[in-house]
Design a protein around this motif. Structure first.
Motif, PDB file in Angstrom:
ATOM      1  N   ARG A 269       3.357  10.782  -9.052  1.00  0.00           N
ATOM      2  CA  ARG A 269       2.665  11.158 -10.294  1.00  0.00           C
ATOM      3  C   ARG A 269       2.089  12.563 -10.189  1.00  0.00           C
ATOM      4  O   ARG A 269       2.227  13.393 -11.109  1.00  0.00           O
ATOM      5  CB  ARG A 269       1.547  10.156 -10.596  1.00  0.00           C
ATOM      6  N   LEU A 270       1.435  12.877  -9.046  1.00  0.00           N
ATOM      7  CA  LEU A 270       0.855  14.206  -8.876  1.00  0.00           C
ATOM      8  C   LEU A 270       1.937  15.277  -8.824  1.00  0.00           C
ATOM      9  O   LEU A 270       1.778  16.374  -9.393  1.00  0.00           O
ATOM     10  CB  LEU A 270       0.019  14.238  -7.593  1.00  0.00           C
ATOM     11  N   VAL A 271       3.052  14.991  -8.144  1.00  0.00           N
ATOM     12  CA  VAL A 271       4.168  15.957  -8.075  1.00  0.00           C
ATOM     13  C   VAL A 271       4.743  16.209  -9.464  1.00  0.00           C
ATOM     14  O   VAL A 271       5.051  17.356  -9.831  1.00  0.00           O
ATOM     15  CB  VAL A 271       5.259  15.443  -7.115  1.00  0.00           C
ATOM     16  N   ASN A 272       4.890  15.156 -10.284  1.00  0.00           N
ATOM     17  CA  ASN A 272       5.419  15.317 -11.640  1.00  0.00           C
ATOM     18  C   ASN A 272       4.489  16.150 -12.503  1.00  0.00           C
ATOM     19  O   ASN A 272       4.944  16.955 -13.332  1.00  0.00           O
ATOM     20  CB  ASN A 272       5.653  13.948 -12.280  1.00  0.00           C
ATOM     21  N   VAL A 273       3.170  15.947 -12.332  1.00  0.00           N
ATOM     22  CA  VAL A 273       2.209  16.762 -13.087  1.00  0.00           C
ATOM     23  C   VAL A 273       2.372  18.230 -12.727  1.00  0.00           C
ATOM     24  O   VAL A 273       2.369  19.116 -13.603  1.00  0.00           O
ATOM     25  CB  VAL A 273       0.770  16.282 -12.807  1.00  0.00           C
TER      26      VAL A 273
ATOM     27  N   VAL B 187      -3.574  25.883 -11.193  1.00  0.00           N
ATOM     28  CA  VAL B 187      -3.692  24.556 -10.589  1.00  0.00           C
ATOM     29  C   VAL B 187      -3.970  24.697  -9.092  1.00  0.00           C
ATOM     30  O   VAL B 187      -3.409  25.566  -8.432  1.00  0.00           O
ATOM     31  CB  VAL B 187      -2.396  23.735 -10.801  1.00  0.00           C
ATOM     32  N   ASN B 188      -4.850  23.843  -8.581  1.00  0.00           N
ATOM     33  CA  ASN B 188      -5.133  23.818  -7.152  1.00  0.00           C
ATOM     34  C   ASN B 188      -5.117  22.363  -6.678  1.00  0.00           C
ATOM     35  O   ASN B 188      -5.341  21.435  -7.469  1.00  0.00           O
ATOM     36  CB  ASN B 188      -6.494  24.446  -6.854  1.00  0.00           C
TER      37      ASN B 188
ATOM     38  N   MET C 222       0.827  -1.202   0.000  1.00  0.00           N
ATOM     39  CA  MET C 222       0.000   0.000   0.000  1.00  0.00           C
ATOM     40  C   MET C 222       0.861   1.251   0.000  1.00  0.00           C
ATOM     41  O   MET C 222       0.582   2.224  -0.708  1.00  0.00           O
ATOM     42  CB  MET C 222      -0.920   0.000   1.218  1.00  0.00           C
ATOM     43  N   LYS C 223       1.951   1.225   0.808  1.00  0.00           N
ATOM     44  CA  LYS C 223       2.844   2.386   0.840  1.00  0.00           C
ATOM     45  C   LYS C 223       3.440   2.649  -0.535  1.00  0.00           C
ATOM     46  O   LYS C 223       3.560   3.796  -0.971  1.00  0.00           O
ATOM     47  CB  LYS C 223       3.969   2.142   1.853  1.00  0.00           C
ATOM     48  N   GLY C 224       3.837   1.561  -1.240  1.00  0.00           N
ATOM     49  CA  GLY C 224       4.403   1.716  -2.571  1.00  0.00           C
ATOM     50  C   GLY C 224       3.415   2.342  -3.535  1.00  0.00           C
ATOM     51  O   GLY C 224       3.772   3.226  -4.333  1.00  0.00           O
ATOM     52  N   VAL C 225       2.143   1.904  -3.465  1.00  0.00           N
ATOM     53  CA  VAL C 225       1.107   2.465  -4.340  1.00  0.00           C
ATOM     54  C   VAL C 225       0.886   3.935  -4.016  1.00  0.00           C
ATOM     55  O   VAL C 225       0.782   4.791  -4.909  1.00  0.00           O
ATOM     56  CB  VAL C 225      -0.203   1.669  -4.200  1.00  0.00           C
ATOM     57  N   VAL C 226       0.825   4.259  -2.708  1.00  0.00           N
ATOM     58  CA  VAL C 226       0.614   5.651  -2.298  1.00  0.00           C
ATOM     59  C   VAL C 226       1.771   6.524  -2.772  1.00  0.00           C
ATOM     60  O   VAL C 226       1.570   7.632  -3.293  1.00  0.00           O
ATOM     61  CB  VAL C 226       0.447   5.737  -0.764  1.00  0.00           C
ATOM     62  N   GLU C 227       2.999   6.050  -2.610  1.00  0.00           N
ATOM     63  CA  GLU C 227       4.162   6.832  -3.049  1.00  0.00           C
ATOM     64  C   GLU C 227       4.142   7.042  -4.557  1.00  0.00           C
ATOM     65  O   GLU C 227       4.518   8.121  -5.050  1.00  0.00           O
ATOM     66  CB  GLU C 227       5.440   6.113  -2.623  1.00  0.00           C
ATOM     67  N   ALA C 228       3.696   6.030  -5.310  1.00  0.00           N
ATOM     68  CA  ALA C 228       3.611   6.176  -6.767  1.00  0.00           C
ATOM     69  C   ALA C 228       2.581   7.228  -7.153  1.00  0.00           C
ATOM     70  O   ALA C 228       2.807   8.040  -8.066  1.00  0.00           O
ATOM     71  CB  ALA C 228       3.267   4.829  -7.403  1.00  0.00           C
ATOM     72  N   VAL C 229       1.448   7.246  -6.456  1.00  0.00           N
ATOM     73  CA  VAL C 229       0.422   8.253  -6.732  1.00  0.00           C
ATOM     74  C   VAL C 229       0.945   9.644  -6.393  1.00  0.00           C
ATOM     75  O   VAL C 229       0.738  10.618  -7.151  1.00  0.00           O
ATOM     76  CB  VAL C 229      -0.854   7.942  -5.928  1.00  0.00           C
ATOM     77  N   VAL C 230       1.646   9.750  -5.259  1.00  0.00           N
ATOM     78  CA  VAL C 230       2.223  11.044  -4.867  1.00  0.00           C
ATOM     79  C   VAL C 230       3.221  11.521  -5.912  1.00  0.00           C
ATOM     80  O   VAL C 230       3.204  12.695  -6.328  1.00  0.00           O
ATOM     81  CB  VAL C 230       2.891  10.928  -3.481  1.00  0.00           C
TER      82      VAL C 230
END
Length: 490
Positions: free
Chosen positions: A115-119, A179-180, A105-113
């Motif tokens: 992705r949002l930071v890269n955007v 962006v918000n 779960m931590k790995g999935v959460v870090e991947a989502v984080v």
């Protein structure tokens, strides 16, 4: 126990009179000759002499089980160390699995984080480029011809000069991306659902330990409440009735009687109309369903003795009789669908309830088997259950469902009463486990044990998060009920 039985060998209502019968309608209560013609008139009675041998056999079976368990314990004493090692190994494996799932779960959460930071980074660069281009265009403004030069081009300029000058003025205005970020609340239930569930003996461990109720009050009523109906407009009050009495009572949470209504006939079951708030009740003796105005008024006459009823939000009256459940209008006409009466099969529909949110109807059906026979296994093939139907009495689901694997290990054993909570889930009073269970109103899955009682619950009712539980022995308990969907944000 022997001394206690000797002290209570006579009838508490008629001093010195011995018990002769057992009433199957009242949880196999002992009944004397006088009570037979009074409190238990019209009930299913059995001679005590016919019941006692079966009870003795139940006790004998219990003794045999204890003896068998003792022998098995002695035989397995030598394997204790092996079982301890197996126990340690099993739980270490469970802990490892839980940690592994958490790391995933931590790995999935870090991947989502990430992705949002890269955007955000990409949009930042895009805006920076737009701003630089705008800055360059602003610097060129000093080179733009003045008004007199522009007018000269309009009057006498060539086509090429007009095109170049117009293009200079048509450069796009600065438009950057705004962006918000809106963070979501961290909900405990959702995180636990994502992580997975720990089961104990096939059941979620939460169901056995979750404390979802707080006792607000407790009092002793005049008699055991066989029906309780909490009042929506007065959430600190409820109507109470007993199937052997012709009087119903409106009481507050301390048991203080606010209103007393003499119905003239014994009240088998009771319901409240959601639209008017008036009390409806059914009478076993004459097969009537009545509404209380200034006095009880007969609205429906049935060909079979009614066991239970409820009134829906659209004022349809649902009546349970031996063998089926029926729909009536409030003025006594049978509700039909495709020119056929709306009915649903039910062996013993002894309690009914309707959901004000969904319109669903729930019934508690003991499948025609009394409690002791079911627990002892002397009546095989019988499956007490609850059944949930839509407004036309079409089956939505049944619980427990013997065809569904997840219901093999289920807590519900002998449902006695049923109601809906304010989220549309079903609350069931289980006679066998002395508990109130919560069933998912959408899927028909067991959610949890809401409350464990110290006596068998006769009846339950819920309004506005306040749960009323009527127990055997005249006790009524009022609880603050927290539903499954209410979770605090972290």
């Amino acid at each position: 126990m022997a001394s206690s039985s000797t002290e209570e060998s006579g009838c508490s209502h008629h001093h010195g009179v011995q018990f002769l019968y057992v009433c199957s309608d009242c949880g196999e209560e002992l009944v004397c000759q006088e009570c037979r013609h009074d409190l238990h008139q019209g009930h299913n009675l059995t001679d005590v002499s016919d019941v006692i041998p079966r009870k003795r056999e139940i006790i004998r079976q219990y003794i045999d089980e204890l003896s068998s368990t003792g022998r098995q314990s002695n035989d397995s004493a030598g394997d204790t160390e092996d079982k301890l090692q197996e126990n340690r190994s099993s739980f270490e494996s469970l802990r490892t699995s839980i940690r592994r799932q958490g790391e995933a779960m931590k790995g999935v959460v870090e991947a989502v984080v990430d992705r949002l930071v890269n955007v955000c980074t990409d949009i930042e660069r895009s805006n920076a480029k737009l701003i630089e281009n705008y800055k360059t265009s602003q610097e060129r403004e000093s080179e733009i011809p003045q008004v007199d030069v522009c007018e000269e081009v309009i009057r006498s300029g060539t086509d090429t000069e007009v095109m170049k000058l117009a293009q200079m003025f048509q450069s796009a205005p600065l438009k950057i991306k705004m962006v918000n970020y809106c963070p979501r609340p961290l909900v405990t239930a959702q995180l636990q659902h994502m992580l997975g569930a720990l089961t104990v003996d096939g059941l979620h461990h939460e169901y056995q330990r979750a404390k979802t109720c707080t006792i607000l009050s407790q009092f002793q009523h005049l008699s055991t409440a066989s029906t309780c109906r909490a009042i929506e407009s007065e959430q600190d009050q409820a109507w109470l009735s007993h199937w052997g009495d012709s009087v119903i009572y409106r009481v507050d949470q301390q048991g203080l009687v606010k209103e007393k209504v003499c119905c003239g006939v014994k009240v088998r079951h009771m319901a409240l109309c959601p639209e008017t708030g008036r009390v409806w009740f059914c009478c076993w003796e004459d097969g009537t369903v009545r509404e209380i105005l200034d006095q009880p008024v007969t609205r429906i006459v049935t060909d079979l003795s009614p066991m239970s009823l409820c009134v829906t939000v659209d004022c349809t009256v649902v009546v349970g009789v031996a063998g089926d459940i029926r729909l009536y209008t409030k003025d006594g006409h049978t509700v039909t669908s495709n020119d056929l009466p709306c009915t649903q099969s039910a062996v013993t529909p002894h309690h009914l309830a309707c959901c004000s949110q969904t319109g669903d109807i729930a019934v508690a059906d003991n499948d025609g088997v009394v409690y002791d026979e079911y627990i002892s296994g002397s009546r095989t093939g019988k499956h007490p259950h609850i059944k949930v139907m839509d407004k036309q009495l079409c089956i939505r689901f049944r619980y427990p469902d013997t065809t569904r694997w997840s219901d093999i290990h289920q807590l519900l054993r002998y449902p006695y009463d049923v109601c809906f909570d304010r989220m549309g889930d079903i609350l069931v009073a289980d006679w066998a486990t002395h508990s109130v269970l919560q069933i998912d109103g959408g899927r028909g899955h067991l959610l949890r044990t809401v409350y464990t009682c110290d006596a068998a619950p006769h009846t339950i009712s819920q309004q506005g998060g306040v749960l009323w539980v009527g127990l055997v022995g005249r006790t009524v308990r009022v609880l603050k009920h927290r539903v499954e969907h209410e979770e605090e944000d972290l």
